[in-house]
Design a protein around this motif. Structure first.
Motif, PDB file in Angstrom:
ATOM      1  N   TYR A  43       0.842  -1.190   0.000  1.00 56.92           N
ATOM      2  CA  TYR A  43       0.000   0.000   0.000  1.00 56.92           C
ATOM      3  C   TYR A  43       0.888   1.255   0.000  1.00 56.92           C
ATOM      4  O   TYR A  43       1.933   1.291   0.652  1.00 56.92           O
ATOM      5  CB  TYR A  43      -0.902   0.038   1.241  1.00 56.92           C
ATOM      6  CG  TYR A  43      -2.121  -0.853   1.171  1.00 56.92           C
ATOM      7  CD1 TYR A  43      -2.066  -2.118   0.588  1.00 56.92           C
ATOM      8  CD2 TYR A  43      -3.327  -0.439   1.702  1.00 56.92           C
ATOM      9  CE1 TYR A  43      -3.180  -2.929   0.535  1.00 56.92           C
ATOM     10  CE2 TYR A  43      -4.462  -1.248   1.660  1.00 56.92           C
ATOM     11  CZ  TYR A  43      -4.374  -2.497   1.072  1.00 56.92           C
ATOM     12  OH  TYR A  43      -5.475  -3.304   1.011  1.00 56.92           O
ATOM     13  N   ARG A  95      -1.445  -2.948  -4.698  1.00 55.45           N
ATOM     14  CA  ARG A  95      -2.521  -3.801  -4.176  1.00 55.45           C
ATOM     15  C   ARG A  95      -3.451  -4.335  -5.272  1.00 55.45           C
ATOM     16  O   ARG A  95      -4.327  -5.141  -4.984  1.00 55.45           O
ATOM     17  CB  ARG A  95      -3.347  -3.011  -3.150  1.00 55.45           C
ATOM     18  CG  ARG A  95      -4.284  -2.000  -3.756  1.00 55.45           C
ATOM     19  CD  ARG A  95      -5.041  -1.181  -2.734  1.00 55.45           C
ATOM     20  NE  ARG A  95      -4.184  -0.205  -2.086  1.00 55.45           N
ATOM     21  CZ  ARG A  95      -4.608   0.694  -1.203  1.00 55.45           C
ATOM     22  NH1 ARG A  95      -5.886   0.723  -0.853  1.00 55.45           N
ATOM     23  NH2 ARG A  95      -3.771   1.552  -0.663  1.00 55.45           N
ATOM     24  N   THR A  96      -3.292  -3.884  -6.505  1.00 57.13           N
ATOM     25  CA  THR A  96      -4.323  -4.092  -7.523  1.00 57.13           C
ATOM     26  C   THR A  96      -3.998  -5.198  -8.530  1.00 57.13           C
ATOM     27  O   THR A  96      -4.502  -5.172  -9.657  1.00 57.13           O
ATOM     28  CB  THR A  96      -4.579  -2.781  -8.292  1.00 57.13           C
ATOM     29  OG1 THR A  96      -3.331  -2.339  -8.865  1.00 57.13           O
ATOM     30  CG2 THR A  96      -5.119  -1.710  -7.379  1.00 57.13           C
ATOM     31  N   GLU A 119      -5.040  -8.238  -8.681  1.00 55.60           N
ATOM     32  CA  GLU A 119      -6.270  -8.943  -9.066  1.00 55.60           C
ATOM     33  C   GLU A 119      -7.089  -8.111 -10.052  1.00 55.60           C
ATOM     34  O   GLU A 119      -7.675  -8.646 -11.001  1.00 55.60           O
ATOM     35  CB  GLU A 119      -7.109  -9.259  -7.822  1.00 55.60           C
ATOM     36  CG  GLU A 119      -8.374 -10.059  -8.105  1.00 55.60           C
ATOM     37  CD  GLU A 119      -8.102 -11.390  -8.798  1.00 55.60           C
ATOM     38  OE1 GLU A 119      -8.905 -11.761  -9.681  1.00 55.60           O
ATOM     39  OE2 GLU A 119      -7.078 -12.037  -8.485  1.00 55.60           O
ATOM     40  N   GLN A 120      -7.122  -6.794  -9.850  1.00 55.33           N
ATOM     41  CA  GLN A 120      -7.886  -5.927 -10.753  1.00 55.33           C
ATOM     42  C   GLN A 120      -7.237  -5.885 -12.144  1.00 55.33           C
ATOM     43  O   GLN A 120      -7.942  -5.790 -13.151  1.00 55.33           O
ATOM     44  CB  GLN A 120      -7.985  -4.514 -10.165  1.00 55.33           C
ATOM     45  CG  GLN A 120      -8.975  -4.380  -9.019  1.00 55.33           C
ATOM     46  CD  GLN A 120      -8.542  -5.098  -7.754  1.00 55.33           C
ATOM     47  OE1 GLN A 120      -7.348  -5.101  -7.418  1.00 55.33           O
ATOM     48  NE2 GLN A 120      -9.482  -5.717  -7.045  1.00 55.33           N
ATOM     49  N   TRP A 147     -10.439  -1.343  -7.714  1.00 50.94           N
ATOM     50  CA  TRP A 147     -10.188  -1.821  -6.344  1.00 50.94           C
ATOM     51  C   TRP A 147     -11.136  -1.132  -5.361  1.00 50.94           C
ATOM     52  O   TRP A 147     -11.724  -1.788  -4.493  1.00 50.94           O
ATOM     53  CB  TRP A 147      -8.742  -1.564  -5.942  1.00 50.94           C
ATOM     54  CG  TRP A 147      -8.396  -2.152  -4.609  1.00 50.94           C
ATOM     55  CD1 TRP A 147      -7.884  -3.386  -4.350  1.00 50.94           C
ATOM     56  CD2 TRP A 147      -8.577  -1.525  -3.329  1.00 50.94           C
ATOM     57  NE1 TRP A 147      -7.730  -3.574  -2.996  1.00 50.94           N
ATOM     58  CE2 TRP A 147      -8.153  -2.447  -2.338  1.00 50.94           C
ATOM     59  CE3 TRP A 147      -9.048  -0.288  -2.910  1.00 50.94           C
ATOM     60  CZ2 TRP A 147      -8.168  -2.165  -0.973  1.00 50.94           C
ATOM     61  CZ3 TRP A 147      -9.090   0.001  -1.555  1.00 50.94           C
ATOM     62  CH2 TRP A 147      -8.658  -0.934  -0.598  1.00 50.94           C
ATOM     63  N   VAL A 148     -11.280   0.182  -5.483  1.00 50.89           N
ATOM     64  CA  VAL A 148     -12.198   0.911  -4.603  1.00 50.89           C
ATOM     65  C   VAL A 148     -13.627   0.436  -4.830  1.00 50.89           C
ATOM     66  O   VAL A 148     -14.387   0.213  -3.874  1.00 50.89           O
ATOM     67  CB  VAL A 148     -12.080   2.434  -4.831  1.00 50.89           C
ATOM     68  CG1 VAL A 148     -13.156   3.181  -4.034  1.00 50.89           C
ATOM     69  CG2 VAL A 148     -10.696   2.932  -4.426  1.00 50.89           C
ATOM     70  N   LYS A 149     -13.992   0.245  -6.074  1.00 47.58           N
ATOM     71  CA  LYS A 149     -15.350  -0.212  -6.401  1.00 47.58           C
ATOM     72  C   LYS A 149     -15.646  -1.553  -5.743  1.00 47.58           C
ATOM     73  O   LYS A 149     -16.764  -1.781  -5.243  1.00 47.58           O
ATOM     74  CB  LYS A 149     -15.475  -0.333  -7.925  1.00 47.58           C
ATOM     75  CG  LYS A 149     -16.881  -0.600  -8.433  1.00 47.58           C
ATOM     76  CD  LYS A 149     -16.892  -0.611  -9.967  1.00 47.58           C
ATOM     77  CE  LYS A 149     -18.293  -0.798 -10.498  1.00 47.58           C
ATOM     78  NZ  LYS A 149     -18.307  -0.823 -11.990  1.00 47.58           N
ATOM     79  N   GLU A 150     -14.647  -2.423  -5.700  1.00 47.73           N
ATOM     80  CA  GLU A 150     -14.830  -3.768  -5.146  1.00 47.73           C
ATOM     81  C   GLU A 150     -14.678  -3.813  -3.633  1.00 47.73           C
ATOM     82  O   GLU A 150     -15.422  -4.526  -2.954  1.00 47.73           O
ATOM     83  CB  GLU A 150     -13.804  -4.703  -5.793  1.00 47.73           C
ATOM     84  CG  GLU A 150     -13.919  -6.161  -5.369  1.00 47.73           C
ATOM     85  CD  GLU A 150     -12.941  -7.051  -6.112  1.00 47.73           C
ATOM     86  OE1 GLU A 150     -12.553  -8.089  -5.550  1.00 47.73           O
ATOM     87  OE2 GLU A 150     -12.555  -6.707  -7.251  1.00 47.73           O
ATOM     88  N   ASN A 151     -13.740  -3.061  -3.085  1.00 43.97           N
ATOM     89  CA  ASN A 151     -13.389  -3.175  -1.668  1.00 43.97           C
ATOM     90  C   ASN A 151     -13.953  -2.073  -0.786  1.00 43.97           C
ATOM     91  O   ASN A 151     -14.055  -2.248   0.425  1.00 43.97           O
ATOM     92  CB  ASN A 151     -11.862  -3.205  -1.518  1.00 43.97           C
ATOM     93  CG  ASN A 151     -11.251  -4.462  -2.091  1.00 43.97           C
ATOM     94  OD1 ASN A 151     -11.191  -5.488  -1.442  1.00 43.97           O
ATOM     95  ND2 ASN A 151     -10.791  -4.371  -3.339  1.00 43.97           N
ATOM     96  N   GLU A 152     -14.308  -0.942  -1.390  1.00 48.64           N
ATOM     97  CA  GLU A 152     -14.887   0.171  -0.639  1.00 48.64           C
ATOM     98  C   GLU A 152     -16.120   0.697  -1.391  1.00 48.64           C
ATOM     99  O   GLU A 152     -16.159   1.846  -1.824  1.00 48.64           O
ATOM    100  CB  GLU A 152     -13.846   1.284  -0.443  1.00 48.64           C
ATOM    101  CG  GLU A 152     -12.620   0.834   0.335  1.00 48.64           C
ATOM    102  CD  GLU A 152     -11.517   1.881   0.399  1.00 48.64           C
ATOM    103  OE1 GLU A 152     -10.595   1.707   1.212  1.00 48.64           O
ATOM    104  OE2 GLU A 152     -11.568   2.870  -0.358  1.00 48.64           O
ATOM    105  N   TYR A 156     -17.107   4.321  -3.324  1.00 52.65           N
ATOM    106  CA  TYR A 156     -17.290   4.408  -4.775  1.00 52.65           C
ATOM    107  C   TYR A 156     -18.672   4.968  -5.122  1.00 52.65           C
ATOM    108  O   TYR A 156     -18.807   5.771  -6.063  1.00 52.65           O
ATOM    109  CB  TYR A 156     -17.092   3.042  -5.419  1.00 52.65           C
ATOM    110  CG  TYR A 156     -17.198   3.093  -6.925  1.00 52.65           C
ATOM    111  CD1 TYR A 156     -16.136   3.529  -7.700  1.00 52.65           C
ATOM    112  CD2 TYR A 156     -18.388   2.722  -7.574  1.00 52.65           C
ATOM    113  CE1 TYR A 156     -16.241   3.607  -9.082  1.00 52.65           C
ATOM    114  CE2 TYR A 156     -18.493   2.793  -8.948  1.00 52.65           C
ATOM    115  CZ  TYR A 156     -17.418   3.235  -9.698  1.00 52.65           C
ATOM    116  OH  TYR A 156     -17.533   3.314 -11.069  1.00 52.65           O
TER     117      TYR A 156
END
Length: 499
Positions: free
Chosen positions: A42, A104-105, A107-108, A140-145, A149
């Motif tokens: 991060y 961190r991304t 996977e994305q 990542w934000v869309k999926e995790n936060e 988002y």
């Protein structure tokens, strides 16, 4: 006398240059700010830090400025690329900015390839899906936060957010937008195909303008905090690498730049938007209108040298560390270093690979290790140069800037390893100077950035390759190029042990 200000919003500090009409730097201010590293991989920053430190730096600059502030005609920007700043409908920041060096991304990035396909992505964006780019961060934000988002009204890039806080106007420009993985680089517009695939509304993307575009004046509150005139014109600016290229005069075909900072960059000017490097190098819009540049990246260039010094010789300064370089012949007595201490970008795009010293012998001393580190950094940059040459580009003159241009032995080493003439500039100020040049051009001082470069940029010294050194380095580079493949599986196995 008239002046412009170039603001370079870097990863570790904001650098502010006051430049006159002759291209002379009259004042330089730097204000550091911290990284926020919550866990491995991060890397974030609080955008308010950028605003506070830039405000303080400008106030300090104006406090010591002897002239009339109304003679400061324009301001422009350079900024760290790829960083994600999310704002809500009230234009308030929703979370810390996720920076270019955040990994961190992974996977994305896989999701992007699965949804788009590698070839289609390259056709649209000219670049592969890498962790540092902006689109993987948005996903990542869309999926995790998801709650954040859902509240997002627009995204901004770091320097664009800073400029917004100064002017109240929201824009981005092509050179920075090209690093989001959402821009159709050749067509110079946001890609509706990619936005639709990932269900990202177009309104999330800020309006696009040219790097030299006039985008407003200083807001009254910011003017009162800094001492600047409210009439000061503000211009869009560019991505740090584009501005570094402008500040080094990389403004016509055949011009190549080697920039060694925390990371290292080899950048070459391109007139065309249809070259095919198969994603092996980055391909971005330039800060000059309707121009492009290709770029190879060494993730840990100057950082490798800083790491080495801080780990083994913490109490020495760099001059002391490098003082015995000339006592070691090319090749460091059979010692080879690979600067993969934070992964690598070009030509491997491998976040798991790590660095190596190969060939350690009991006869090796500190000076051999130091030279091997510099040679390894330069070998990594040479990987990019060889990619350019293999595509048919002619590279026989390279302008060197950054930390690699501060030591004569390292400059000669670059000439020898690159097998090219290497030029050192008389007054090298990197991306901050490029930002100042965009402000000068935008303010109407010159009819083109090229004309501006003729006045602002002069060469100080040229280093020619030494034939016997070139021969030695070609042999060692062939060994260096084998280290990645020979150590990849070992590093993959060691990855699980890293904390």
């Amino acid at each position: 006398m008239k002046y412009v200000i170039g603001i370079d919003l870097g990863t570790s500090a904001v650098k502010i240059l006051l430049v006159n009409q002759q291209g002379e730097v009259c004042k330089e201010i730097s204000k550091p700010y911290p990284l926020i590293i919550e866990k491995s991989g991060y890397s974030e920053q609080n955008p308010e830090e950028w605003v506070e430190k830039t405000t303080a730096g400008l106030a300090e600059l104006i406090e010591h400025f002897d002239g009339d502030v109304n003679d400061i005609e324009g301001i422009s920007f350079s900024g760290q690329m790829h960083g994600l700043v999310l704002l809500d409908q009230d234009k308030e920041v929703l979370r810390n900015a996720i920076l270019w060096n955040d990994t961190r991304t992974t996977e994305q990035c896989k999701q992007i390839y699965e949804a788009v396909g590698k070839q289609t992505l390259l056709e649209i964006t000219k670049n592969p899906a890498l962790e540092g780019f902006t689109l993987p961060k948005i996903l990542w934000v869309k999926e995790n936060e998801p709650e954040i988002y859902q509240r997002a009204y627009t995204f901004m890039l770091p320097k664009d957010y800073l400029r917004f806080r100064m002017t109240g106007n929201m824009h981005t420009e092509y050179s920075d937008a090209a690093g989001t993985l959402l821009l159709n680089v050749a067509k110079r517009k946001w890609s509706s195909e990619l936005l639709n695939l990932f269900e990202i509304p177009l309104k999330l993307c800020p309006p696009l303008v040219e790097s030299h575009a006039y985008v407003g004046t200083i807001q009254s509150e910011f003017a009162s905090q800094t001492g600047l005139s409210e009439a000061t014109k503000v211009f869009a600016g560019g991505a740090d690498n584009a501005c570094g290229a402008i500040g080094a005069g990389i403004l016509k075909d055949g011009k190549t730049l080697c920039s060694i900072g925390t990371s290292g960059v080899v950048l070459s000017y391109e007139e065309k938007n249809d070259l095919d490097f198969d994603g092996k190098v980055h391909y971005f819009n330039h800060g000059e209108e309707n121009a492009y540049y290709t770029m190879g990246v060494t993730l840990a260039a100057g950082y490798s040298l800083s790491w080495f010094k801080d780990t083994f010789f913490k109490n020495e300064d760099f001059d002391e560390l490098l003082k015995d370089l000339n006592q070691v012949s090319p090749g460091s007595n059979g010692l080879v270093f690979t600067p993969y201490i934070a992964g690598e970008r070009t030509p491997y795009a491998d976040s798991a690979i790590r660095g190596s010293f190969i060939g350690i012998d009991a006869a090796h001393e500190k000076k051999h290790f130091v030279r091997a580190v510099l040679e390894g950094i330069t070998f990594s940059l040479n990987d990019s140069i060889e990619l350019f040459r293999s595509s048919g580009k002619s590279i026989d003159s390279i302008i060197s800037i950054g930390g690699g241009a501060k030591n004569e032995i390292w400059l000669q080493m670059q000439a020898d390893i690159f097998n090219s003439k290497v030029e050192k500039l008389n007054n090298e100020q990197g991306p901050g100077m490029g930002a100042a040049m965009l402000a000068a051009y935008g303010s109407g001082w010159f009819t083109s950035l090229k004309d501006c470069a003729d006045v602002f940029i002069q060469s100080a010294k040229t280093y020619d390759p030494i034939p016997e050194n070139v021969k030695v380095y070609k042999e060692i580079f062939a060994v260096y190029q084998q280290v990645y493949s020979q150590t990849k599986s070992l590093n993959d196995q060691l990855k699980a042990l890293r904390k």
